[in-house]
Design a protein around this motif. Structure first.
Motif, short mmCIF file in Angstrom:
data_model
loop_
_atom_site.label_atom_id
_atom_site.label_comp_id
_atom_site.label_asym_id
_atom_site.label_seq_id
_atom_site.Cartn_x
_atom_site.Cartn_y
_atom_site.Cartn_z
N UNK A 393 0.58 -1.29 -0.22
CA UNK A 393 -0.46 0.19 -0.19
C UNK A 393 0.64 1.34 0.22
N UNK A 394 1.08 2.51 -0.31
CA UNK A 394 1.12 3.17 -0.55
C UNK A 394 1.57 4.23 0.77
N UNK A 395 -0.11 3.82 2.20
CA UNK A 395 0.98 4.62 3.35
C UNK A 395 1.03 4.13 3.96
N UNK A 398 -0.49 2.19 10.15
CA UNK A 398 -0.37 2.39 12.08
C UNK A 398 -0.87 3.34 12.34
N UNK A 399 -0.48 5.00 11.20
CA UNK A 399 -1.01 6.17 11.31
C UNK A 399 -2.34 6.69 10.34
N UNK A 400 -2.67 5.11 9.91
CA UNK A 400 -4.33 5.73 8.84
C UNK A 400 -4.50 4.65 8.85
N UNK A 401 -4.85 3.63 9.66
CA UNK A 401 -5.31 2.19 9.59
C UNK A 401 -6.44 2.33 8.93
N UNK A 402 -7.23 3.23 8.80
CA UNK A 402 -9.07 3.09 8.01
C UNK A 402 -8.50 2.78 6.27
N UNK A 403 -7.57 3.87 5.89
CA UNK A 403 -7.07 4.23 4.88
C UNK A 403 -7.13 2.76 3.52
N UNK A 408 -9.14 0.36 -3.21
CA UNK A 408 -8.39 0.84 -4.50
C UNK A 408 -6.98 1.13 -3.08
N UNK A 409 -7.35 1.38 -2.30
CA UNK A 409 -5.45 1.53 -1.57
C UNK A 409 -4.61 0.32 -1.31
N UNK A 410 -5.00 -1.00 -1.94
CA UNK A 410 -4.86 -1.69 -1.97
C UNK A 410 -3.44 -2.00 -3.73
N UNK A 411 -2.46 -1.39 -3.25
CA UNK A 411 -1.89 -0.78 -4.28
C UNK A 411 -1.75 -2.51 -5.52
N UNK A 412 -0.80 -3.33 -4.74
CA UNK A 412 -0.67 -4.62 -5.22
C UNK A 412 -0.70 -5.79 -4.33
#
Length: 438
Positions: A393-395, A398-403, A408-412
């Protein structure tokens, strides 16, 4: 007893080219063990396995490896959803189901399975509703999906949670594999033996009634502790299949734990007595918060279901938070099928909302889930020797667990060394093309 590892024969997917190696460099690595992240990491994949995972080795050259620079991105283990229903959609009306061809239902389930994989779930446990053909079709590469462990059916007594009849006696659905009703000791033995013969990886029992069933309540008691002990004696002669208990009301939870289940599914009314028993017995809680905390649109479900959901969502929020605070072991499970499919990793945010740290939530969805499925020798952490199931993922979760709950946030996604999703072209090669689902 047959060794526990006997059931992992179903792990392989279509083999990847074992001569191919991939070196992922400069990513943040969260390995699923609960250890601190590695800020500048390296993961080397050879064939379907991880050969190295740790800090970046600037002075090391990996011969013939394709190098992928993942600077600023996070590598995690493939996630494991230990409770879902691929063949179900609670908000699809009975009329719509009746109008569909059998082939439409099968193909629709295949699409759901693929969506689940692309959401970042590389292994899943389906606790009732699909047969072993889906598991085998994934394993042989016919369709893309998470490697599956199956319950096939959920057992309950007459009038219990898996007795799909209205009070009038009219059936509301057909049996997926076999009649799930067990009332006597002999019923329990024979049905357990049939499930094992049909290829069940886990035996699911309903020790309480449920929210979604029309003729019982979560406070009702279903399969008793003594029947769970009979099941465990039967599976002890085979592959030692664990027992998972649908248990929502407190009496059903206590029956499940006293009977020796491996996991309490839902656990909405868990109390201090049950918490103490689960801690003592090392029983895992699968709280399915994606379903528990979600109240559906009253226009889309029967009134009895809406009213029960309103009440039991509030009960679950209070009691499960107390269990998490007490340190009960948790594995991620969503109950997708009762809630929408394809957003499985939103469960991580729900776990954090009720008290886990982001790292604890990730562990629940990786190493703890793998241990519950008895796959921890092969899955659950990004460790040398384990299967190369990875989510990128891009994020920073540990600081933005909900993303990460947004697919679509799962890049690969890599599964057993195969690239099955690459939204942004990070790998520079096409991912494995889906056989079904487009």
């Amino acid at each position: 007893m047959i060794p526990v590892d006997a059931h992992v024969a179903r792990l392989p997917l279509t083999p990847v080219d074992r001569t191919v190696s991939v070196r992922l460099v400069h990513a943040r690595l969260i390995d699923g063990s609960g250890s601190d992240p590695i800020a500048d990491a390296e993961v080397v994949i050879e064939g379907d396995r991880i050969s190295y995972a740790g800090s970046y080795r600037a002075s090391v050259t990996v011969e013939a490896a394709t190098e992928v620079d993942l600077s600023g991105r996070t590598v995690l283990p493939g996630f494991i959803d230990t409770h879902l229903h691929m063949g179900s959609d609670l908000e699809t009306s009975d009329a719509e189901l009746a109008a569909a061809y059998g082939s439409q239902k099968v193909l629709g389930t295949a699409v759901t399975i693929r969506r689940t994989l692309l959401a970042g779930v590389t292994t899943a446990r389906d606790l009732g509703g699909i047969d072993a053909g889906f598991r085998e079709s994934i394993a042989d590469g016919t369709i893309l999906g998470p490697r599956l462990h199956l319950a096939l059916s959920a057992l309950s007594p007459t009038g219990g949670h898996s007795d799909y009849h209205l009070p009038s006696g009219a059936p509301t659905r057909s049996f997926a594999t076999l009649d799930p009703i067990v009332d006597t000791d002999d019923d329990v033995r024979r049905t357990t033996r049939l499930l094992v013969r049909y290829g069940a990886d886990v035996i699911k029992v309903c020790t309480s009634g449920g929210v979604s069933s029309p003729s019982d309540l979560p406070t009702d008691v279903g399969v008793p502790a003594e029947h769970i002990k009979i099941i465990r004696a039967e599976t002890g002669k085979r592959q030692g299949q664990p027992v998972a208990a649908h248990a929502q009301g407190i009496q059903g939870i206590l029956e499940a734990v006293r009977g020796g289940v491996a996991s309490v599914e839902h656990g909405y009314e868990i109390d201090s007595e049950a918490i103490d028993l689960m801690l003592a017995n090392e029983t895992t809680l699968v709280p399915t918060l994606s379903a528990a905390l979600r109240v559906p649109d009253p226009k889309l479900v029967p009134d009895y279901l809406y009213q029960k959901k309103v009440r039991w969502s509030a009960v679950a929020r209070e009691h499960i938070a107390a269990a998490l605070s007490a340190g009960v072991k948790v594995a991620l499970g969503t109950d997708s099928g009762v809630c929408p499919h394809g957003r499985n990793l939103a469960e991580l945010g729900h776990l954090v909302e009720l008290g886990l740290s982001p790292m604890q939530a990730i562990v629940a969805g990786t190493s703890s889930a793998a241990e519950l499925l008895r796959l921890d020798d092969h899955l659950g952490t990004v460790t040398a020797g384990k299967l190369a199931d990875l989510v990128i993922i891009d994020s920073d979760p540990l600081t933005a667990i909900t993303t990460i709950g947004d697919p679509d946030a799962v890049g690969a996604v890599l599964q057993g060394g195969r690239l099955v999703k690459d939204l942004h072209g990070w790998f520079g090669i096409p991912p494995a093309l889906p056989a079904i689902g487009g």
